[in-house]
Write a protein that holds these residues in place. Structure first.
Motif, PDB file in Angstrom:
ATOM      1  N   VAL A 149      18.891  -0.039  -2.886  1.00 55.38           N
ATOM      2  CA  VAL A 149      17.877   0.990  -3.120  1.00 55.38           C
ATOM      3  C   VAL A 149      18.396   2.001  -4.136  1.00 55.38           C
ATOM      4  CG1 VAL A 149      16.868   0.726  -0.832  1.00 55.38           C
ATOM      5  CG2 VAL A 149      18.684   2.387  -1.167  1.00 55.38           C
ATOM      6  N   ARG A 150      17.468   2.547  -4.903  1.00 57.10           N
ATOM      7  CA  ARG A 150      17.833   3.593  -5.869  1.00 57.10           C
ATOM      8  C   ARG A 150      17.895   4.947  -5.204  1.00 57.10           C
ATOM      9  NH1 ARG A 150      20.170   6.434  -8.528  1.00 57.10           N
ATOM     10  NH2 ARG A 150      19.968   6.922 -10.752  1.00 57.10           N
ATOM     11  N   SER A 151      17.008   5.184  -4.243  1.00 52.26           N
ATOM     12  CA  SER A 151      16.969   6.464  -3.542  1.00 52.26           C
ATOM     13  C   SER A 151      17.130   6.189  -2.050  1.00 52.26           C
ATOM     14  CB  SER A 151      15.642   7.190  -3.815  1.00 52.26           C
ATOM     15  OG  SER A 151      15.547   8.366  -3.040  1.00 52.26           O
ATOM     16  N   ALA A 152      18.360   6.340  -1.542  1.00 52.86           N
ATOM     17  CA  ALA A 152      18.634   6.056  -0.136  1.00 52.86           C
ATOM     18  C   ALA A 152      17.851   6.992   0.780  1.00 52.86           C
ATOM     19  CB  ALA A 152      20.135   6.178   0.138  1.00 52.86           C
ATOM     20  N   PHE A 170      17.045  -7.897  -2.496  1.00 53.63           N
ATOM     21  CA  PHE A 170      15.768  -7.171  -2.536  1.00 53.63           C
ATOM     22  C   PHE A 170      16.001  -5.798  -3.164  1.00 53.63           C
ATOM     23  CE2 PHE A 170      15.291 -10.278   0.767  1.00 53.63           C
ATOM     24  CZ  PHE A 170      13.961 -10.655   0.738  1.00 53.63           C
ATOM     25  N   VAL A 171      15.113  -5.406  -4.075  1.00 54.12           N
ATOM     26  CA  VAL A 171      15.182  -4.084  -4.713  1.00 54.12           C
ATOM     27  C   VAL A 171      13.807  -3.441  -4.615  1.00 54.12           C
ATOM     28  CG1 VAL A 171      15.653  -2.786  -6.812  1.00 54.12           C
ATOM     29  CG2 VAL A 171      16.978  -4.851  -6.311  1.00 54.12           C
ATOM     30  N   PRO A 172      13.588  -2.548  -3.641  1.00 55.71           N
ATOM     31  CA  PRO A 172      12.299  -1.861  -3.542  1.00 55.71           C
ATOM     32  C   PRO A 172      12.253  -0.634  -4.455  1.00 55.71           C
ATOM     33  CG  PRO A 172      13.695  -1.205  -1.722  1.00 55.71           C
ATOM     34  CD  PRO A 172      14.495  -2.210  -2.527  1.00 55.71           C
ATOM     35  N   GLY A 173      11.064  -0.066  -4.585  1.00 53.74           N
ATOM     36  CA  GLY A 173      10.923   1.225  -5.257  1.00 53.74           C
ATOM     37  C   GLY A 173      10.833   1.175  -6.759  1.00 53.74           C
ATOM     38  N   LEU A 174      10.293   0.078  -7.338  1.00 56.91           N
ATOM     39  CA  LEU A 174      10.140   0.038  -8.796  1.00 56.91           C
ATOM     40  C   LEU A 174       8.888   0.823  -9.203  1.00 56.91           C
ATOM     41  CD1 LEU A 174      12.322  -2.177  -8.539  1.00 56.91           C
ATOM     42  CD2 LEU A 174      11.200  -3.361 -10.416  1.00 56.91           C
ATOM     43  N   ASN A 175       8.887   2.098  -8.837  1.00 58.36           N
ATOM     44  CA  ASN A 175       7.797   3.014  -9.193  1.00 58.36           C
ATOM     45  C   ASN A 175       8.229   3.963 -10.290  1.00 58.36           C
ATOM     46  OD1 ASN A 175       7.033   2.524  -6.011  1.00 58.36           O
ATOM     47  ND2 ASN A 175       5.236   2.911  -7.292  1.00 58.36           N
ATOM     48  N   GLU A 176       7.265   4.397 -11.069  1.00 58.75           N
ATOM     49  CA  GLU A 176       7.558   5.377 -12.109  1.00 58.75           C
ATOM     50  C   GLU A 176       8.137   6.634 -11.472  1.00 58.75           C
ATOM     51  OE1 GLU A 176       8.141   5.863 -15.859  1.00 58.75           O
ATOM     52  OE2 GLU A 176       6.778   4.244 -15.282  1.00 58.75           O
ATOM     53  N   GLY A 177       9.290   7.073 -11.949  1.00 59.92           N
ATOM     54  CA  GLY A 177       9.943   8.258 -11.440  1.00 59.92           C
ATOM     55  C   GLY A 177      10.926   8.002 -10.318  1.00 59.92           C
ATOM     56  N   VAL A 178      10.918   6.774  -9.745  1.00 58.88           N
ATOM     57  CA  VAL A 178      11.857   6.429  -8.676  1.00 58.88           C
ATOM     58  C   VAL A 178      12.952   5.517  -9.213  1.00 58.88           C
ATOM     59  CG1 VAL A 178      12.104   5.367  -6.393  1.00 58.88           C
ATOM     60  CG2 VAL A 178      10.067   6.715  -6.930  1.00 58.88           C
ATOM     61  N   PHE A 179      12.564   4.371  -9.782  1.00 54.35           N
ATOM     62  CA  PHE A 179      13.523   3.478 -10.422  1.00 54.35           C
ATOM     63  C   PHE A 179      12.844   2.854 -11.624  1.00 54.35           C
ATOM     64  CE2 PHE A 179      15.968  -0.718 -10.222  1.00 54.35           C
ATOM     65  CZ  PHE A 179      17.016  -0.198 -10.956  1.00 54.35           C
ATOM     66  N   PRO A 180      13.228   3.242 -12.831  1.00 54.74           N
ATOM     67  CA  PRO A 180      14.368   4.123 -13.122  1.00 54.74           C
ATOM     68  C   PRO A 180      14.042   5.601 -12.890  1.00 54.74           C
ATOM     69  CG  PRO A 180      13.263   3.539 -15.155  1.00 54.74           C
ATOM     70  CD  PRO A 180      12.574   2.766 -14.060  1.00 54.74           C
ATOM     71  N   LYS A 181      15.094   6.322 -12.550  1.00 53.20           N
ATOM     72  CA  LYS A 181      14.945   7.766 -12.443  1.00 53.20           C
ATOM     73  C   LYS A 181      14.923   8.384 -13.829  1.00 53.20           C
ATOM     74  CE  LYS A 181      16.857   8.799  -7.886  1.00 53.20           C
ATOM     75  NZ  LYS A 181      17.866   9.583  -7.136  1.00 53.20           N
ATOM     76  N   SER A 213       0.820  -1.216   0.000  1.00 47.97           N
ATOM     77  CA  SER A 213       0.000   0.000   0.000  1.00 47.97           C
ATOM     78  C   SER A 213       0.850   1.262   0.000  1.00 47.97           C
ATOM     79  CB  SER A 213      -0.939  -0.007   1.205  1.00 47.97           C
ATOM     80  OG  SER A 213      -1.806  -1.113   1.149  1.00 47.97           O
ATOM     81  N   GLY A 214       1.937   1.258   0.750  1.00 40.80           N
ATOM     82  CA  GLY A 214       2.818   2.419   0.834  1.00 40.80           C
ATOM     83  C   GLY A 214       4.245   1.972   0.995  1.00 40.80           C
ATOM     84  N   GLU A 215       5.169   2.916   0.944  1.00 37.38           N
ATOM     85  CA  GLU A 215       6.580   2.563   1.022  1.00 37.38           C
ATOM     86  C   GLU A 215       6.956   1.982   2.383  1.00 37.38           C
ATOM     87  OE1 GLU A 215       8.283   6.283  -0.098  1.00 37.38           O
ATOM     88  OE2 GLU A 215       8.471   5.724  -2.201  1.00 37.38           O
ATOM     89  N   ALA A 216       6.315   2.458   3.460  1.00 35.72           N
ATOM     90  CA  ALA A 216       6.607   1.915   4.784  1.00 35.72           C
ATOM     91  C   ALA A 216       6.211   0.446   4.857  1.00 35.72           C
ATOM     92  CB  ALA A 216       5.880   2.727   5.855  1.00 35.72           C
ATOM     93  N   LEU A 217       5.019   0.113   4.351  1.00 37.05           N
ATOM     94  CA  LEU A 217       4.593  -1.284   4.338  1.00 37.05           C
ATOM     95  C   LEU A 217       5.434  -2.117   3.377  1.00 37.05           C
ATOM     96  CD1 LEU A 217       0.695  -1.111   4.547  1.00 37.05           C
ATOM     97  CD2 LEU A 217       2.293  -1.937   6.268  1.00 37.05           C
ATOM     98  N   GLU A 218       5.915  -1.497   2.309  1.00 37.76           N
ATOM     99  CA  GLU A 218       6.812  -2.188   1.380  1.00 37.76           C
ATOM    100  C   GLU A 218       8.068  -2.654   2.117  1.00 37.76           C
ATOM    101  OE1 GLU A 218       8.998  -1.212  -2.933  1.00 37.76           O
ATOM    102  OE2 GLU A 218       7.974   0.363  -1.788  1.00 37.76           O
ATOM    103  N   CYS A 219       8.620  -1.790   2.957  1.00 33.96           N
ATOM    104  CA  CYS A 219       9.821  -2.145   3.721  1.00 33.96           C
ATOM    105  C   CYS A 219       9.504  -3.174   4.799  1.00 33.96           C
ATOM    106  CB  CYS A 219      10.434  -0.889   4.337  1.00 33.96           C
ATOM    107  SG  CYS A 219      11.078   0.271   3.102  1.00 33.96           S
ATOM    108  N   VAL A 220       8.299  -3.103   5.385  1.00 39.37           N
ATOM    109  CA  VAL A 220       7.883  -4.113   6.355  1.00 39.37           C
ATOM    110  C   VAL A 220       7.777  -5.481   5.693  1.00 39.37           C
ATOM    111  CG1 VAL A 220       5.919  -4.872   7.762  1.00 39.37           C
ATOM    112  CG2 VAL A 220       6.732  -2.517   7.924  1.00 39.37           C
TER     113      VAL A 220
END
Length: 898
Positions: A207-210, A425-436, A177-184
């Protein structure tokens, strides 16, 4: 370097040098002149010049390259001179020095990625001197893939056709649902791998964006008791540094009271004999006194606020005195800071100020120590100083000590080169995050770089391939579906689909793929815990998982123990369930309260006990709970002592009404109403406009004079056009009362009303008319009586004026008295039905107050511009639709009235 007397120069010092040479050379710049004064220019220039020096580009080569070439050549010569004069060695200089120190040693080069010519030259020299060397690079291995992971590593982003591969668990994709839950969810999967025998140090998260993901990973791993090793250390907010930055910005922004209040709010002031200072009270005083900015205004407004206080406000007077004693010496010191100076003076001034204004200035001293080699550099402005210190003072980095073994490795995707782990693990495969998004250097475009023969902008293709190559057994990637900061939906980037297709999943159905990814994550915002309590990462999730099966059966008693252990948690969980349920309960605003609450509401807040203005009563139709928050609890948005950027609708309406009422009063005193001599009236209007403008400028302190002047000219044009319209079209009406105030006027026997009527006019026939001036845009739904309960003013004002003046009022109108409103009038019928309708609204509100029944039930789009959105959240309209609509029958009928 020591033999030659050279000092290594770090990023902070390079940016300071870039800021200095920019300030010195600004008058000579042409193409870059318009942007040279921007805050980020020095940082961008430092990066560009480092690239040019590492690639061995000379100023002569640069001068003839593109439109920015001549300016960059000028700045590069100044930068080179500054480095030589101060004996600084940047990365390019250190590469040249390293060439002189090469010895004959065997080399192993693993997935080495060289960006520049100097780095390539250094590696070539090392190879030449080495008796033996071996270089390993990342290349896809030909042949059949026997797992989805091997297929991914072979085909990802190659563009080749991918043969279908049997599904296994070596490649997994999920969404949360959100990035916090993604990390959980990542923490949950790591615990499962550890239970299966995999060591923590065989697991990595890249991570792409530390800055975006690392704090959330830190929290998730801490909850799950997972040891982690962060390659870039742990960043923590530097409260002392941020407080000091607020003071420097206060000085840079003409002694901004908002910035000083920010400094106070961080609580870093030196304590006085161990006693805390009343920072929150000081902040309120700055807001109430309308200090805003400027040294003279600081002293004048605080003095004026003291004169306004009464003798019985001893606490406020004492707080004001302590604020003046503490703040004014600091503000005066900030006012004496130089416009520009050499770094040696800046460092001394800043160091002394940090000692006097911070309780713990050690972190500020550490940053200033790093800038000591810059003492002879300058002159630089205060804005340059703030820009240089900003990133360093905002947060501090805690370096990891010891070995990384025994802990999960957390690093950037760029660090994955040459590494190997069992699970990645590679989180953050969202448009605008990874790829930047690929962004060119704004000062040296890719077309210019091509001419110079140096590397241009690069995308993230190699990063994804490298991260996949580091995994031996498992590769897990993920994305988040919602941006919780804005409530907006987020979408996966094409990398998520590329991973699935390269793993041999075949042609994808997008909707089915997204649903499968969503189903792999059991926790969600409404209930952040897995279905099975064995998968919980901490006690909180365990409790939620245990409660989940029987939570919709409150009679079962499964959660009775929780109320005994922690009543607050029990109530919070119950409220979350009830707010999304179909029944109206105590969790839905002020709905279904206990009997004594209704009695208390009736005793203190009923319309027979307390008078309300029509403006406040109109909020009930928009949302009953909004009416409760604003009119009963008296909540309002926090005021900040800041200069306004431009005139908002509220200030504009206040200004407009002030001018109109003063104009009418001046004309009435001169017996000049109704308006006949337009030119004479326009001259009076100009005098009043000038006076009111001066008062509002003193009160609101416009930040940008030209914007304020533009807004004032627009209002001046509106008012002049309004006056001409009135003089031409309303000759038969004479204004007799303006800003007419009334209190405790009884409507329908005992319902009390108060307010202020914009204008009461008398016709030549003796009839009275009530006018409510509007300065906003004309509504799409034109009211004819009470406008769905949101246009009560005309009818209620007419009834109140009739009772107060003991004369009948025959007409009422809404008058959109601006050019934008085209001077449109909406006459409101004062029929018995209209009066009865308005009175019925008052009775409905009074009944709601007496019963304590004011639920959060906004009308359509009622939350769009509501000040109380942070209280209710963004989903109240959606929740209200799910509720039983029988309870809202009267409210719905009210909203449908003409």
């Amino acid at each position: 370097m020591m033999e030659r007397g050279l000092s290594p120069v770090r990023r902070l010092a390079r940016e300071a040098i870039a800021a200095e040479i920019t300030a010195r050379s600004r008058a000579k710049l042409s193409y870059l002149a318009p942007v040279a004064g921007f805050p980020g220019f020095a940082r961008a220039l430092a990066r560009t010049l480092e690239d040019l020096r590492l690639n061995g580009i000379t100023a002569d080569e640069l001068r003839s390259t593109g439109r920015s070439g001549p300016d960059l050549a000028l700045l590069m010569n100044a930068y080179d001179r500054a480095l030589k004069e101060r004996k600084f060695a940047d990365h390019a200089e250190r590469c040249d020095l390293a060439l002189e120190c090469i010895g004959a040693r065997s080399l192993l080069l693993v997935d080495l990625r060289l960006r520049t010519r100097r780095e390539q030259k250094l590696v070539d020299a090392l190879k030449s001197a080495a008796p033996a060397w071996l270089e390993l690079t990342l290349t896809p291995e030909p042949g059949e893939a026997f797992s989805q992971l091997e297929s991914l590593q072979r085909y990802v982003l190659t563009g080749e056709p991918v043969p279908r591969c049997d599904a296994d668990d070596s490649v997994q994709i999920f969404s949360a649902s959100g990035e916090a839950l993604e990390c959980v969810e990542i923490a949950r999967r790591i615990l499962r791998l550890a239970e299966g025998g995999m060591r923590f140090d065989q697991i990595a998260v890249f991570v792409r964006s530390a800055a975006r993901h690392q704090p959330l990973l830190e929290e998730a791993f801490a909850r799950a008791a997972i040891p982690a090793w962060y390659s870039r250390g742990i960043h923590r907010p530097d409260v002392s540094g941020r407080a000091f930055l607020a003071l420097l910005r206060c000085a840079a922004e003409d002694l901004s009271a908002a910035r000083f209040a920010e400094y106070l709010s961080l609580g870093q002031m030196p304590t006085k004999e161990g006693a805390p200072r009343p920072a929150s009270r000081w902040e309120r005083i700055l807001s109430r006194a309308s200090v805003i900015s400027g040294l003279q205004r600081w002293d004048r407004r605080l003095h004026a606020y003291g004169n306004e206080l009464k003798d019985d406000q001893a606490g406020e007077l004492e707080a004001l005195k302590s604020l003046r004693d503490f703040a004014l010496p600091i503000v005066r010191e900030l006012a004496t800071l130089p416009t520009e100076a050499y770094w040696d003076r800046w460092l001394d001034l800043i160091s002394d100020m940090a000692q006097r204004t911070l309780d713990q200035p050690a972190s500020v001293y550490a940053v200033l120590e790093e800038l000591q080699p810059m003492r002879a550099t300058g002159p630089v402005t205060l804005a340059d100083v703030v820009a240089t210190l900003e990133s360093e003072l905002s947060s501090h980095r805690i370096e990891e000590d010891g070995t990384r073994y025994g802990a999960v490795f957390v690093g950037s995707l760029a660090e994955s080169a040459g590494m190997c782990f069992e699970a990645v693990f590679v989180p953050g495969l969202n448009e605008g995050v990874f790829p930047k998004p690929v962004r060119e250097d704004p000062l040296l475009l890719d077309s210019q770089r091509t001419v110079l023969g140096i590397e241009g902008s690069k995308d993230d293709t190699l990063l994804l391939r490298t991260a996949a190559a580091t995994a031996k057994q498992h590769f897990v990637c993920s994305w988040s579906r919602i941006d919780l900061a804005t409530g907006r939906e987020r979408v996966p980037s094409f990398y998520a689909f590329e991973v699935a297709e390269s793993a041999g999943s075949g042609e994808l159905d997008v909707r089915a793929f997204e649903k499968e990814a969503r189903d792999r994550s059991e926790a969600h915002l409404g209930w952040p815990a897995p279905t099975n309590s064995r998968d919980a990462i901490d006690a909180a999730e365990y409790d939620l998982s245990t409660l989940r099966p029987g939570w919709d059966q409150p009679q079962s008693g499964n959660a009775a123990w929780l109320e005994l252990v922690n009543a607050h948690v029990h109530r919070a969980l119950d409220a979350r369930r009830l707010r999304w349920g179909a029944a109206w309960t105590w969790a839905d605003g002020l709905a279904s309260p206990p009997g004594h609450a209704g009695l208390e509401m009736e005793k203190h807040f009923g319309l027979s006990m307390r008078s309300y203005s029509p403006t406040r009563l109109e909020q009930y139709a928009r949302c009953p709970y909004r009416f409760h928050l604003e009119s009963i609890l008296g909540l309002r948005t926090a005021e900040r002592p800041a200069a306004i950027q431009r005139m908002d609708p509220g200030i504009r309406g206040e200004f407009y009404h002030a001018v109109q009422s003063r104009f009418y009063l001046a004309m009435q005193v001169g017996d000049l109403l109704p308006v006949r001599d337009v030119e004479s009236a326009l001259m009076r209007l100009e005098v009043i406009l000038h006076d009111v403008e001066a008062e509002f400028a003193e009160r609101y302190m416009p930040a940008i004079p030209i914007v304020w002047k533009t807004d004032m000219e627009r209002i001046r044009g509106d008012l002049r056009a309004w006056l001409r319209h009135v003089a031409a079209n309303e000759t038969e009406w004479t204004p007799i009362h303006f800003e007419y105030g009334f209190e405790n006027i009884a409507i329908d026997r005992d319902l009390l009303l108060q307010g202020r009527i914009d204008l009461i006019e008398q016709h030549i026939s003796g009839l009275l008319r009530v006018t409510d001036h509007k300065t906003g845009k004309v509504p799409e739904r034109v009211p004819s009586e009470i406008g769905g309960g949101e246009f009560l003013q005309p009818v209620l004002y007419a009834i109140a004026a009739s009772r107060s003046l003991q004369r009948p009022v025959q007409e009422a109108r809404l008058f959109y008295s601006t050019l934008r409103g085209n001077f449109v009038e909406f006459p409101i019928r004062l029929t018995p039905e209209a009066r009865k309708g308005a009175e019925s609204v008052l009775h409905q509100i009074d009944k709601a107050l007496r019963s304590g029944d004011l639920p959060a039930a906004p009308r359509k789009d009622g939350c769009a511009y509501c000040d109380f959105l942070p209280i209710c959240g963004p989903y109240e309209e959606e929740r209200a639709v799910r509720k039983n609509q029988v309870k809202l029958r009267n409210l719905t009928e009210l909203r449908e009235q003409p």
